[in-house]
Design a protein around this motif. Structure first.
Motif, PDB file in Angstrom:
ATOM      1  N   PRO A  64       0.793  -1.238   0.000  1.00 39.93           N
ATOM      2  CA  PRO A  64       0.000   0.000   0.000  1.00 39.93           C
ATOM      3  C   PRO A  64       0.827   1.292   0.000  1.00 39.93           C
ATOM      4  O   PRO A  64       0.332   2.329  -0.441  1.00 39.93           O
ATOM      5  CB  PRO A  64      -0.839  -0.104   1.274  1.00 39.93           C
ATOM      6  N   ASP A  65       2.075   1.244   0.446  1.00 36.74           N
ATOM      7  CA  ASP A  65       2.854   2.468   0.620  1.00 36.74           C
ATOM      8  C   ASP A  65       3.915   2.716  -0.444  1.00 36.74           C
ATOM      9  O   ASP A  65       4.432   3.838  -0.539  1.00 36.74           O
ATOM     10  CB  ASP A  65       3.547   2.447   1.988  1.00 36.74           C
ATOM     11  N   ARG A  66       4.281   1.717  -1.221  1.00 34.56           N
ATOM     12  CA  ARG A  66       5.383   1.856  -2.178  1.00 34.56           C
ATOM     13  C   ARG A  66       5.284   0.729  -3.200  1.00 34.56           C
ATOM     14  O   ARG A  66       4.599  -0.256  -2.958  1.00 34.56           O
ATOM     15  CB  ARG A  66       6.729   1.776  -1.480  1.00 34.56           C
ATOM     16  N   TYR A  67       5.977   0.906  -4.319  1.00 34.25           N
ATOM     17  CA  TYR A  67       6.006  -0.206  -5.256  1.00 34.25           C
ATOM     18  C   TYR A  67       6.708  -1.377  -4.575  1.00 34.25           C
ATOM     19  O   TYR A  67       7.523  -1.199  -3.677  1.00 34.25           O
ATOM     20  CB  TYR A  67       6.671   0.180  -6.580  1.00 34.25           C
ATOM     21  N   ARG A  68       6.358  -2.572  -4.988  1.00 35.82           N
ATOM     22  CA  ARG A  68       6.906  -3.760  -4.333  1.00 35.82           C
ATOM     23  C   ARG A  68       7.729  -4.562  -5.323  1.00 35.82           C
ATOM     24  O   ARG A  68       7.328  -4.758  -6.468  1.00 35.82           O
ATOM     25  CB  ARG A  68       5.784  -4.631  -3.798  1.00 35.82           C
ATOM     26  N   GLN A  69       8.866  -5.020  -4.864  1.00 36.40           N
ATOM     27  CA  GLN A  69       9.773  -5.818  -5.677  1.00 36.40           C
ATOM     28  C   GLN A  69       9.756  -7.254  -5.185  1.00 36.40           C
ATOM     29  O   GLN A  69      10.004  -7.512  -4.014  1.00 36.40           O
ATOM     30  CB  GLN A  69      11.187  -5.240  -5.571  1.00 36.40           C
ATOM     31  N   PRO A  87      -1.581   2.418  -8.136  1.00 37.89           N
ATOM     32  CA  PRO A  87      -1.665   3.748  -8.744  1.00 37.89           C
ATOM     33  C   PRO A  87      -0.883   4.811  -7.965  1.00 37.89           C
ATOM     34  O   PRO A  87      -0.965   4.881  -6.737  1.00 37.89           O
ATOM     35  CB  PRO A  87      -3.173   4.034  -8.720  1.00 37.89           C
ATOM     36  N   GLY A  88      -0.101   5.594  -8.695  1.00 37.07           N
ATOM     37  CA  GLY A  88       0.673   6.681  -8.109  1.00 37.07           C
ATOM     38  C   GLY A  88       2.046   6.309  -7.585  1.00 37.07           C
ATOM     39  O   GLY A  88       2.858   7.185  -7.289  1.00 37.07           O
ATOM     40  N   GLN A  89       2.358   5.033  -7.463  1.00 32.52           N
ATOM     41  CA  GLN A  89       3.666   4.631  -6.931  1.00 32.52           C
ATOM     42  C   GLN A  89       4.740   4.799  -7.998  1.00 32.52           C
ATOM     43  O   GLN A  89       4.493   4.592  -9.184  1.00 32.52           O
ATOM     44  CB  GLN A  89       3.605   3.186  -6.432  1.00 32.52           C
ATOM     45  N   SER A  90       5.959   5.184  -7.550  1.00 37.55           N
ATOM     46  CA  SER A  90       7.018   5.481  -8.506  1.00 37.55           C
ATOM     47  C   SER A  90       8.396   5.212  -7.924  1.00 37.55           C
ATOM     48  O   SER A  90       8.560   5.086  -6.714  1.00 37.55           O
ATOM     49  CB  SER A  90       6.952   6.948  -8.929  1.00 37.55           C
ATOM     50  N   THR A  91       9.368   5.172  -8.821  1.00 36.27           N
ATOM     51  CA  THR A  91      10.770   5.124  -8.425  1.00 36.27           C
ATOM     52  C   THR A  91      11.293   6.547  -8.326  1.00 36.27           C
ATOM     53  O   THR A  91      10.637   7.493  -8.767  1.00 36.27           O
ATOM     54  CB  THR A  91      11.635   4.386  -9.474  1.00 36.27           C
ATOM     55  N   GLU A  92      12.485   6.682  -7.812  1.00 40.13           N
ATOM     56  CA  GLU A  92      13.220   7.930  -7.924  1.00 40.13           C
ATOM     57  C   GLU A  92      13.895   7.931  -9.294  1.00 40.13           C
ATOM     58  O   GLU A  92      13.947   6.901  -9.975  1.00 40.13           O
ATOM     59  CB  GLU A  92      14.277   8.005  -6.817  1.00 40.13           C
TER      60      GLU A  92
END
Length: 183
Positions: A64-69, A87-92
């Protein structure tokens, strides 16, 4: 990548993914230049994207808080990772240690590519914005691999990332993160 769940140095591949890994290993073992390796590894990946038996349900779970690997396979010179984006999650903004191939298995990913400004290696210039949809594959090799990836859609996105490095040994595929000073 920085959001990693369990680096194991092993393989948790489904039978279909295991077949793909064998195909990719043959290409990697041929010792071709990085750009050509990425192109050929990507061509092999495209045939598997979207197949119901490529990943397990657990390997498609997000956070829920960040993309998951999800690290699926690692060995010398080859790592396979499933990235799950809500939706809305991204890398730097970042670049990589080695060649990389990305294929969208479900949903879509957006990507902004950058280059270093001529004569000013502290500034980035946005060069291209790409939307990769289910079945799309892209690949690149350093230098020239600076980018940021995100899910700009309304649903979950799942992509496979194939790296020309054992990320279980290095902890990440990322060489450098570009902070605000570069933008």
């Amino acid at each position: 990548m920085t959001a990693t769940d369990a680096l194991s140095g092993t393989s948790t591949a489904t039978p279909r993914l295991a077949r793909y890994i064998e195909e990719a290993r043959k290409i990697v073992d041929a010792g071709m230049p990085p750009g050509l390796t990425a192109r050929l590894v990507g061509e092999q990946l495209a045939a598997h994207l979207g197949a119901a038996d490529l990943l397990t349900a657990q390997q498609c779970e997000g956070h829920p808080d960040r993309y998951r690997q999800h690290l699926l396979h690692t060995e010398r010179g080859l790592s396979v990772v499933a990235l799950v984006w809500l939706p809305g999650q991204s890398t730097e903004i970042h670049d990589h240690l080695a060649w990389c191939v990305t294929g969208v298995h479900q949903g879509e990913e957006q990507e902004q590519r950058f280059s270093l400004a001529a004569g000013d290696t502290s500034a980035l210039v946005a060069t291209e914005k790409v939307v990769n949809r289910q079945g799309d594959v892209c690949g690149f090799a350093p230098p020239g691999d600076i980018h940021r990836v995100w899910n700009g859609g309304n649903g979950k996105a799942v992509s496979l990332h194939i790296y020309g490095v054992d990320i279980s040994a290095r902890g990440s595929s990322i060489r450098r993160v570009y902070g605000p000073a570069h933008q």
